[in-house]
Design an enzyme around this catalytic site. Structure first.
Site, mmCIF file in Angstrom:
data_model
loop_
_atom_site.group_PDB
_atom_site.id
_atom_site.type_symbol
_atom_site.label_atom_id
_atom_site.label_comp_id
_atom_site.label_asym_id
_atom_site.label_seq_id
_atom_site.Cartn_x
_atom_site.Cartn_y
_atom_site.Cartn_z
ATOM 1 C CD GLU A 143 -1.287 43.412 60.714
ATOM 2 O OE1 GLU A 143 -0.773 44.535 60.541
ATOM 3 O OE2 GLU A 143 -2.444 43.133 60.358
ATOM 4 C CB CYS A 389 -2.509 59.805 40.539
ATOM 5 S SG CYS A 389 -1.394 58.850 39.499
ATOM 6 C CG MET A 392 -2.085 66.352 37.591
ATOM 7 S SD MET A 392 -1.232 65.511 36.222
ATOM 8 C CE MET A 392 0.168 66.571 35.965
ATOM 9 C CG HIS A 518 -0.896 58.432 44.614
ATOM 10 N ND1 HIS A 518 -2.256 58.304 44.493
ATOM 11 C CD2 HIS A 518 -0.376 57.857 43.516
ATOM 12 C CE1 HIS A 518 -2.548 57.678 43.371
ATOM 13 N NE2 HIS A 518 -1.420 57.390 42.755
ATOM 14 C CD GLU A 520 -3.156 59.559 47.741
ATOM 15 O OE1 GLU A 520 -2.741 60.694 47.401
ATOM 16 O OE2 GLU A 520 -3.543 58.704 46.922
HETATM 17 N N1 GLN Z 1 -4.296 55.402 35.336
HETATM 18 C C1 GLN Z 1 -3.312 56.445 35.458
HETATM 19 C C2 GLN Z 1 -1.933 55.958 35.095
HETATM 20 O O1 GLN Z 1 -1.642 54.784 35.156
HETATM 21 C C3 GLN Z 1 -3.340 57.042 36.859
HETATM 22 C C4 GLN Z 1 -2.900 56.102 37.923
HETATM 23 C C5 GLN Z 1 -3.302 56.532 39.304
HETATM 24 O O2 GLN Z 1 -4.210 57.326 39.489
HETATM 25 N N2 GLN Z 1 -2.677 55.965 40.311
HETATM 26 O O3 GLN Z 1 -1.090 56.745 34.752
#
Ligand code: GLN
Length: 559
Positions: A143, A389, A392, A518, A520
């Protein structure tokens, strides 16, 4: 050795016309025929990767298993093709120039004068071929970002032209173009697409197929007209791609027009005449959803209109949908700007109207106190919660502040001087920040995570070790672990090499889970992610158990 076939996908008339989903859907229909298919995304910008770009500007930064920060289209390819896509399958102008310059400095070109043409397109061709070889592809789909006629992608079109010239039997070009239906005319117009096809001709490329995007299907006269005036041999080579309720229905729209047969004929592909029952079952399930689950997403970046929003969190949206469909439900996501809960903490009461809460990844200060208020509400009111992330990290801060009573507990990302650095930074990462080394320096890509036997997440994953993708600089400070555990927060996943905390869950809560990674990025329509399934199941359960009486809430303002 088998010969790889190459399909270039280029765009005409408008950006955002659906090249990525078209690429992914062509991949899916060929994969359904038993071929090994992979895809490449070329972005015309100078940035070396998408990681340093503002998500509002660029959309989601999709992270690959091998730790690259790429464009969201790579996520579409992974979801449709149900395969991992590696870093070699992603390139930008910056990345291509950087490697040509580095090669020149190491005498790779043996003292020759290195020029934009042919050396840049040749580097592009080489990368495409390496990616095809590494993925052992029967078909590689490439692409090209941007739109034909733009100055920016001309060198990538030159690479396509060169490949087509050398192997006309093995390389084709699909033009994805837009067919507007202006309101005052009420008629679908072909002229912009004719012009796009000509622009492509002026780069030395004839389109082999045109995918005509528009709000409606293409009728016969327009199909004929486009074929004739855009230089295609048969009108069947014009594929109609009207708007459909879900992107996952596009492969079926293509197959109604026998697109995989036509591609097979043109590229002399040998394939089996079979369907993919798993994909078909997924589409059936997707269409038959009896229940709806309402989930709130609280975060920042939500203040700039719907278009940007859905782009910035594409994988979160898709992962939630995959999980809901697998449970016979459809999901209704409501985006709430965290700043609202910051200025008006009592407003978190509106979360009582939802069956689940997601706090997605993020960076920086804006909206943080609002997010913490929302997490507090979820913890105190048994609202199923999934923190991704930053989601959490902020859940551990909320717990430290309001359960352990550690006033001012924070992440050093927001408050460098906090008395209780629940989330801290290792010296190596601190130095990256000090030296302004932001590009590609976070903890990126796949790391293993050992799960605690008997935990809720271990039951969901049905295994004891998982591999998940990361993108963060800060991490949980293990000095606080014991106290938090004693108060009811369980650390149920950790990295065996570094002992970093990777997953938390709450003991006395129907579903309260946060992951440092992550999840997702690894959810696929055919393989919904266990943590998202956990959230949706808990949310559906809440739907069942929610009492009819109004809930009276005692609200405390966060410290
Ligand atoms: N800001 C946080 C860190 O850098 C979380 C990053 C995120 O959510 N991808 O650790």
């Amino acid at each position: 050795m088998k010969k790889t076939k190459y399909i270039f996908v280029v765009g005409g008339v408008l950006s955002g016309v659906g090249k990525g989903v078209t690429t992914a859907s062509i991949g899916r229909i060929l994969k359904n025929r038993g071929l090994n298919v992979s895809a490449i995304k070329i972005d015309p910008y100078i940035n070396v990767d998408a990681g340093t770009m503002n998500p509002i500007e660029h959309g989601e930064v999709f992270v690959t298993d091998d730790g690259d920060e790429t464009d969201q289209d790579i996520g579409n390819y992974e979801r449709f093709l149900d395969t991992d896509i590696n870093s070699i399958n992603y390139m930008t102008t910056g990345r291509v120039y950087l490697s040509v310059i580095e090669k020149e400095r190491s005498m790779y070109y043996k003292g020759k004068c290195v020029e934009v043409v042919p050396h840049i397109p040749m580097e592009v061709v080489q990368r495409i071929k390496t990616a095809a070889k590494e993925s052992r592809s029967d078909v590689m789909i490439i692409e090209v970002g941007g739109t034909v006629g733009e100055y920016q992608n001309i060198l990538f079109l030159e690479a396509a032209r060169m490949m087509k010239l050398v192997s006309p039997e093995d390389v084709i070009c699909v033009l994805v173009s837009y067919m507007p239906t202006p309101g005052h005319l009420g008629e679908m117009k072909t002229k912009p697409t004719q012009q796009a096809a000509r622009e492509l001709n002026s780069s030395g490329i004839q389109a082999d197929f045109i995918v005509a995007r528009g709000s409606q299907s293409l009728d016969k006269p327009r199909r004929e007209k486009l074929a004739l005036l855009c230089g295609l041999r048969y009108e069947e080579e014009i594929i109609s791609a009207p708007d459909v309720p879900s992107i996952y229905q596009i492969p079926a729209v293509f197959e109604e027009q026998k697109f995989s047969d036509l591609l097979g004929k043109r590229l002399r592909l040998r394939y089996k005449n079979r369907k993919n029952p798993a994909w078909e079952k997924f589409i059936r399930n997707m269409k038959q959803t009896a229940k709806t689950v309402k989930i709130a997403v609280v975060g920042k970046y939500f203040g700039t209109g719907n278009y940007t929003l859905s782009d910035s969190y594409l994988s979160v949206i898709e992962a939630t949908k995959h999980a809901a469909w697998s449970q016979g439900a459809k999901v209704e996501l409501t985006w709430i700007d965290a700043e609202k809960f910051e200025t008006d903490p009592a407003a978190v009461r509106e979360l009582a109207g939802f069956s689940g809460l997601i706090v997605p990844g993020g960076f920086g200060t804006r909206g943080i106190e609002g997010i913490i208020n929302a997490i507090k509400f979820a913890r105190e009111h048994n609202l199923p919660y999934l923190g991704l992330c930053y989601g959490m990290q902020l859940a551990t801060i909320e717990f430290a502040r309001h359960v352990l009573g550690l006033q001012g507990a924070h992440t050093v990302e927001v408050d460098a001087e906090t008395k209780h650095p629940i989330i801290h930074i290792n010296p190596f990462q601190a130095k990256n920040i000090k030296d302004n080394k932001y590009g590609g320096t976070m903890r990126l890509g796949s790391y293993s995570c050992a799960l605690l036997a008997g935990s809720k997440v271990a039951k969901l994953y049905k295994t004891d070790v998982v591999h998940e993708r990361h993108r963060h600089r800060y991490e949980f400070n293990n000095d606080y672990k014991e106290d938090m555990e004693q108060a009811g927060m369980r650390f149920v996943g950790h990295n065996p090499e570094t002992n970093l905390a990777e997953i938390i869950e709450l003991k006395d809560h129907p579903f309260f889970v946060g992951s440092q990674f992550h999840p997702e990025f690894k959810s696929r329509p055919l393989h919904p992610h266990p943590l998202f399934i956990g959230l949706v199941k808990a949310a559906l359960n809440k739907n069942k158990t929610t009492c009819k009486k109004p809930i009276i809430l005692k609200l405390r303002v966060a410290a």
